[in-house]
Motif scaffolding. Structure first.
Motif, PDB file in Angstrom:
ATOM      1  N   VAL A   1       1.859   8.200 -11.914  1.00 37.98           N
ATOM      2  CA  VAL A   1       1.406   7.333 -10.835  1.00 37.98           C
ATOM      3  C   VAL A   1       2.609   6.502 -10.397  1.00 37.98           C
ATOM      4  N   TYR A   2       2.901   6.567  -9.116  1.00 39.06           N
ATOM      5  CA  TYR A   2       4.037   5.842  -8.548  1.00 39.06           C
ATOM      6  C   TYR A   2       3.530   4.609  -7.804  1.00 39.06           C
ATOM      7  N   SER A   3       4.139   3.475  -8.107  1.00 33.55           N
ATOM      8  CA  SER A   3       3.745   2.212  -7.483  1.00 33.55           C
ATOM      9  C   SER A   3       4.970   1.520  -6.911  1.00 33.55           C
ATOM     10  N   CYS A   4       4.767   0.822  -5.809  1.00 31.98           N
ATOM     11  CA  CYS A   4       5.839  -0.034  -5.321  1.00 31.98           C
ATOM     12  C   CYS A   4       5.515  -1.475  -5.692  1.00 31.98           C
ATOM     13  N   ALA A   5       6.557  -2.250  -5.846  1.00 34.63           N
ATOM     14  CA  ALA A   5       6.401  -3.632  -6.279  1.00 34.63           C
ATOM     15  C   ALA A   5       7.461  -4.491  -5.619  1.00 34.63           C
TER      16      ALA A   5
ATOM     17  N   ARG B   1       7.535  12.700   0.063  1.00 39.96           N
ATOM     18  CA  ARG B   1       8.024  11.388   0.486  1.00 39.96           C
ATOM     19  C   ARG B   1       6.907  10.373   0.349  1.00 39.96           C
ATOM     20  N   LEU B   2       7.171   9.361  -0.439  1.00 40.34           N
ATOM     21  CA  LEU B   2       6.224   8.266  -0.611  1.00 40.34           C
ATOM     22  C   LEU B   2       6.575   7.134   0.343  1.00 40.34           C
ATOM     23  N   SER B   3       5.550   6.456   0.823  1.00 38.78           N
ATOM     24  CA  SER B   3       5.734   5.286   1.682  1.00 38.78           C
ATOM     25  C   SER B   3       5.074   4.079   1.039  1.00 38.78           C
ATOM     26  N   CYS B   4       5.664   2.938   1.250  1.00 37.67           N
ATOM     27  CA  CYS B   4       5.097   1.663   0.804  1.00 37.67           C
ATOM     28  C   CYS B   4       5.084   0.718   2.000  1.00 37.67           C
TER      29      CYS B   4
ATOM     30  N   VAL C   1       0.852  -1.187   0.000  1.00 33.67           N
ATOM     31  CA  VAL C   1       0.000   0.000   0.000  1.00 33.67           C
ATOM     32  C   VAL C   1       0.886   1.234   0.000  1.00 33.67           C
ATOM     33  N   GLU C   2       0.722   2.050  -1.027  1.00 31.35           N
ATOM     34  CA  GLU C   2       1.493   3.285  -1.132  1.00 31.35           C
ATOM     35  C   GLU C   2       0.713   4.452  -0.521  1.00 31.35           C
ATOM     36  N   SER C   3       1.458   5.422  -0.045  1.00 30.99           N
ATOM     37  CA  SER C   3       0.851   6.657   0.439  1.00 30.99           C
ATOM     38  C   SER C   3       1.858   7.786   0.265  1.00 30.99           C
ATOM     39  N   GLY C   4       1.375   9.014   0.381  1.00 30.55           N
ATOM     40  CA  GLY C   4       2.261  10.170   0.351  1.00 30.55           C
ATOM     41  C   GLY C   4       2.259  10.955  -0.938  1.00 30.55           C
ATOM     42  N   GLY C   5       1.512  10.505  -1.930  1.00 35.42           N
ATOM     43  CA  GLY C   5       1.449  11.259  -3.166  1.00 35.42           C
ATOM     44  C   GLY C   5       0.691  12.564  -2.986  1.00 35.42           C
ATOM     45  N   GLY C   6       0.721  13.380  -4.016  1.00 41.03           N
ATOM     46  CA  GLY C   6       0.015  14.651  -3.963  1.00 41.03           C
ATOM     47  C   GLY C   6       0.488  15.584  -5.052  1.00 41.03           C
TER      48      GLY C   6
ATOM     49  N   GLY D   1      -0.825   2.124  -6.356  1.00 40.93           N
ATOM     50  CA  GLY D   1      -0.260   3.344  -6.912  1.00 40.93           C
ATOM     51  C   GLY D   1      -0.752   4.595  -6.214  1.00 40.93           C
ATOM     52  N   THR D   2       0.066   5.638  -6.303  1.00 40.60           N
ATOM     53  CA  THR D   2      -0.300   6.943  -5.757  1.00 40.60           C
ATOM     54  C   THR D   2       0.126   8.012  -6.757  1.00 40.60           C
ATOM     55  N   GLN D   3      -0.749   8.985  -6.943  1.00 42.83           N
ATOM     56  CA  GLN D   3      -0.508  10.010  -7.953  1.00 42.83           C
ATOM     57  C   GLN D   3       0.435  11.085  -7.416  1.00 42.83           C
ATOM     58  N   VAL D   4       1.419  11.425  -8.220  1.00 44.74           N
ATOM     59  CA  VAL D   4       2.300  12.559  -7.947  1.00 44.74           C
ATOM     60  C   VAL D   4       2.169  13.525  -9.110  1.00 44.74           C
TER      61      VAL D   4
END
Length: 125
Positions: A93-97, A19-22, A5-10, A118-121
């Motif tokens: 859109v940034y995603s961690c994998a 800073r994005l978190s996964c 689960v990603e968070s921190g986009g904006g 994913g989270t949008q930046v």
């Protein structure tokens, strides 16, 4: 069940930081490769940064080297992507994998097994 689960986009202005978190759940792998990937509309997915049990340090795409920093600990279930001096071309859109295997070459999204939503930046003035 493995979940990322990603968070921190904006939205941020050029030159700004995010800073994005996964957050990882459902697995605590000894061997692992985890990375951040991004995809902008109409463009191919790009590997941004990754860490691996087979590497001593993160790898970065040339487009973000010197501006982005990946950190965190898979054993502690969270990894981060610190993004500085953001540019409009970083909008995506940034995603961690994650894949349960230690890979030295870790910016290839086709080898990843588990993906976050994913989270949008957005970087715009």
């Amino acid at each position: 069940q493995v979940q990322l689960v990603e968070s921190g986009g904006g939205s941020v202005r050029p030159g700004g930081s995010l800073r994005l978190s996964c957050t990882i759940s459902g697995v605590t792998p000894y061997y692992y490769t985890i990375g951040w990937f991004r995809q902008a509309p109409g463009k191919q997915r790009e590997g941004v940064s990754c860490i691996s049990s087979a590497r001593d340090s993160p790898d970065y795409a040339d487009s973000v080297r010197g501006r982005f920093g990946m950190s965190g600990d898979v054993a502690k279930k969270t990894v981060y992507l610190q993004m500085s001096n953001l540019k409009p071309e970083d909008t995506a859109v940034y995603s961690c994998a994650l894949v349960i295997s230690g890979l030295s070459a870790c910016l290839d999204g086709s080898v990843m097994r588990y993906w976050g939503q994913g989270t949008q930046v957005t970087v715009a003035s």
